[in-house]
Motif scaffolding. Structure first.
Motif, PDB file in Angstrom:
ATOM      1  N   ASP A  83       0.835  -1.214   0.000  1.00 52.79           N
ATOM      2  CA  ASP A  83       0.000   0.000   0.000  1.00 52.79           C
ATOM      3  C   ASP A  83       0.864   1.256   0.000  1.00 52.79           C
ATOM      4  OD1 ASP A  83      -2.295  -1.492  -0.048  1.00 52.79           O
ATOM      5  OD2 ASP A  83      -2.702  -1.317   2.109  1.00 52.79           O
ATOM      6  N   TYR A  84       1.932   1.243   0.790  1.00 55.21           N
ATOM      7  CA  TYR A  84       2.779   2.430   0.861  1.00 55.21           C
ATOM      8  C   TYR A  84       3.475   2.687  -0.477  1.00 55.21           C
ATOM      9  CZ  TYR A  84       6.427   5.712   2.087  1.00 55.21           C
ATOM     10  OH  TYR A  84       7.245   6.818   2.096  1.00 55.21           O
ATOM     11  N   LEU A  85       4.104   1.662  -1.018  1.00 48.20           N
ATOM     12  CA  LEU A  85       4.847   1.827  -2.268  1.00 48.20           C
ATOM     13  C   LEU A  85       3.924   2.159  -3.433  1.00 48.20           C
ATOM     14  CD1 LEU A  85       7.317  -1.171  -1.849  1.00 48.20           C
ATOM     15  CD2 LEU A  85       7.925   1.257  -1.754  1.00 48.20           C
ATOM     16  N   ASN A  86       2.785   1.506  -3.482  1.00 48.35           N
ATOM     17  CA  ASN A  86       1.863   1.710  -4.597  1.00 48.35           C
ATOM     18  C   ASN A  86       1.212   3.086  -4.558  1.00 48.35           C
ATOM     19  OD1 ASN A  86       0.707   0.467  -6.965  1.00 48.35           O
ATOM     20  ND2 ASN A  86      -1.247   0.427  -5.884  1.00 48.35           N
ATOM     21  N   SER A  93      11.172   9.200  -4.520  1.00 48.98           N
ATOM     22  CA  SER A  93      10.889   8.835  -3.126  1.00 48.98           C
ATOM     23  C   SER A  93      10.621   7.346  -2.992  1.00 48.98           C
ATOM     24  CB  SER A  93       9.684   9.635  -2.610  1.00 48.98           C
ATOM     25  OG  SER A  93       9.952  11.021  -2.622  1.00 48.98           O
ATOM     26  N   ARG A  94       9.808   6.827  -3.901  1.00 51.11           N
ATOM     27  CA  ARG A  94       9.478   5.402  -3.838  1.00 51.11           C
ATOM     28  C   ARG A  94      10.733   4.540  -4.002  1.00 51.11           C
ATOM     29  NH1 ARG A  94       6.255   5.284  -7.776  1.00 51.11           N
ATOM     30  NH2 ARG A  94       7.635   4.305  -9.303  1.00 51.11           N
ATOM     31  N   PRO A 127       2.475  -1.799 -11.614  1.00 54.90           N
ATOM     32  CA  PRO A 127       3.640  -1.367 -12.403  1.00 54.90           C
ATOM     33  C   PRO A 127       4.659  -0.534 -11.626  1.00 54.90           C
ATOM     34  CG  PRO A 127       1.625  -1.078 -13.661  1.00 54.90           C
ATOM     35  CD  PRO A 127       1.216  -1.440 -12.268  1.00 54.90           C
ATOM     36  N   CYS A 128       4.179   0.370 -10.752  1.00 53.20           N
ATOM     37  CA  CYS A 128       5.128   1.249 -10.063  1.00 53.20           C
ATOM     38  C   CYS A 128       5.987   0.456  -9.073  1.00 53.20           C
ATOM     39  CB  CYS A 128       4.415   2.399  -9.377  1.00 53.20           C
ATOM     40  SG  CYS A 128       3.271   1.915  -8.082  1.00 53.20           S
TER      41      CYS A 128
END
Length: 380
Positions: A83-86, A93-94, A127-128
Motif C-alpha cells: 500500500d505504501y509503495l503503490n 521517493s518510492r 507497475p510502479c
C-alpha cells in the motif's frame, strides 16, 4: 512528531502494537529518507526503524530477536509495504524507500518478504512497485546473488507451484518492461550455467515457453532496462543494466550439446536475433559485452574435448569429416556464428574485440563461423 528526537520517535512508535507500528514507521521512514538532503543521522534512524519496527529483526536494545515474524505478521506487513509503495507517486521517493528497505546488506536476510512482495505486484499487477523492483535489481546488479534469488522465488511461485497462472504473465513485458528485462537477465544466469556444478540445470518448459513468447513478441524488451534512466535519491550512482541477450543466447547455443532439442530453443534464438537487429546503434555500444558473449565458449570446448576422446582419439579416421557429422556441435556453432554476425553488423558489442576473436579461433571448425571471422579480419 517531526520535532521529536530519534529516541522519542522510537518510543512513540513502540507504544503501538504490530502491525500498526510498522504502518506508522514506514511513513516516518519515508519522511526521513526523502528529505531534500537526508542527513546520516536521519538515515541511521530510518534503518533502525526498519530493523526493529517493520521487519522485527532486533529488539529495542538492538539485540537480534530469537523469533521471526509469524505468517499472519508477514501477510500484514506485505499489505503495508504494498500500500505504501503503490500509493507513493513520486518515483524518486518510492525508489529511495525501496532501496533502503532491501539494501545490499539486508536484501538476502529480507529476501522472503521481498519475493512475496514482488510476487503480489506481478499478480495484481502494480507497475510502479515492479519498476522500483527493477531499479533495485539494477542497482544491486541484475546478475547478482540477490537478483538471482528473487528470480528463483518468482519462478517457483509462477512456473512451478502455479503453472496454470503462466498465461497471465503474457502481458508482463507490456506492464513492466524494465522489470521484465532485468528479470530475464537474472533468469538467464540460472540455467545452462554449469560452472562449479556437477550437472547442468535446464529451464522448466513452461518458463522457456513464456520467455520465448516475451522475446518473440517484444523485440525491444531485451534492452528495455537500458532505455529508461531511473530516478534515484541524491548521491546515488545509476548502475548500467546488463541485457539478457548474451545469457539467453548461451541457452540456445549450448542446448544442442545437452540433447535439448525443443523447437522452442530455435524460436528463442530467432527472437533474440530479431531483438539484436532492432537495437539502435550508439557510440560507444553497450548492449552486449564480449565477456558475456563468450559464455558458450568454455562449454563448447569441453564438449569438443570429450567428443574427441570418445570418437576420435586412438584411431586413424578423417577428423574433419567426423566433426562435420556431429549435428549437435555444428548446430551449436552455427547459432553462435549467427549471433556474432548479427551483433557485429549493427555494432552493439563492446569489449576487447581482439581477445574475443582470438578465443573464437580456438573453437572447432565450422563453415559459418569461419566466414564470420574472415569477414571481421577483412573489415579491420
Amino acid at each position: 512528531m517531526a520535532q521529536l528526537s530519534g529516541p522519542e520517535i522510537k518510543n512513540s512508535l513502540r507504544k503501538l502494537d504490530y502491525p500498526l507500528c510498522a504502518k506508522e514507521a514506514i511513513i516516518k521512514i519515508g519522511q526521513l529518507i526523502c528529505n531534500r538532503v537526508p542527513s546520516l543521522k536521519h538515515m541511521d534512524l530510518a534503518l533502525d526503524l526498519m530493523a526493529e519496527l517493520i521487519f522485527c529483526e532486533i529488539d529495542r536494545r538492538g539485540n537480534k530477536r530469537q523469533t521471526s515474524l509469524t505468517s499472519l505478521d508477514e501477510l500484514q506487513l506485505l499489505e503495508i509495504l504494498y500500500d505504501y509503495l503503490n500509493s507513493t507517486h513520486n518515483e524518486t521517493s518510492r525508489n529511495a524507500v525501496f532501496l533502503s528497505l532491501f539494501s545490499g546488506t539486508t536484501a538476502m536476510m529480507r529476501s522472503n518478504i521481498l519475493s512475496k512482495l514482488i510476487s503480489v505486484a506481478i499478480g495484481i499487477p502494480a507497475p510502479c512497485v515492479l519498476f522500483s523492483a527493477s531499479v533495485w535489481m539494477q542497482q544491486l546488479g541484475n546478475t547478482s546473488l540477490n537478483s538471482k534469488q528473487l528470480a528463483k522465488s518468482l519462478i517457483n511461485d509462477y512456473f512451478i507451484l502455479s503453472p496454470n497462472s503462466v498465461p497471465k504473465l503474457s502481458l508482463l513485458p507490456h506492464i513492466a518492461p524494465q522489470f521484465t528485462a532485468n528479470f530475464l537477465t537474472a533468469i538467464s544466469n540460472l540455467y545452462f550455467n554449469d560452472v562449479n556444478k556437477p550437472s547442468v540445470t535446464f529451464p522448466p518448459i513452461n518458463l522457456l515457453e513464456a520467455i520465448t513468447l516475451w522475446v518473440k513478441d517484444n523485440s525491444g524488451l531485451c534492452i528495455a532496462a537500458q532505455q529508461t534512466q531511473a530516478s534515484l535519491p541524491p548521491g546515488a550512482i545509476a548502475m548500467e543494466a546488463t541485457t539478457p541477450i548474451a545469457g539467453l543466447l548461451n541457452w540456445t547455443i549450448v542446448a544442442p550439446l545437452h540433447n535439448q532439442h525443443s523447437e522452442l530453443y530455435g524460436k528463442l534464438h530467432l527472437g533474440l536475433l530479431n531483438s539484436i537487429l532492432e537495437i539502435q546503434p550508439i557510440t560507444p555500444p553497450r548492449a552486449i559485452s564480449t565477456a558475456h558473449l563468450l559464455q558458450p565458449f568454455g562449454k563448447i570446448v569441453r564438449y569438443f574435448i570429450q567428443y574427441q576422446k570418445k570418437y576420435v582419439d586412438g584411431e586413424y579416421i578423417d577428423k574433419e569429416k567426423r566433426l562435420a557429422e556431429n549435428v549437435d556441435l555444428q548446430l551449436s556453432l552455427d547459432r553462435y556464428a549467427q549471433a556474432i554476425q548479427v551483433a557485429l553488423s549493427i555494432n552493439c558489442v563492446y569489449g576487447n574485440m581482439e581477445d574475443f576473436f582470438y578465443q573464437l579461433s580456438q573453437l572447432p571448425q565450422n563453415r559459418l563461423l569461419h566466414i564470420v571471422m574472415r569477414t571481421h579480419k577483412l573489415n579491420k
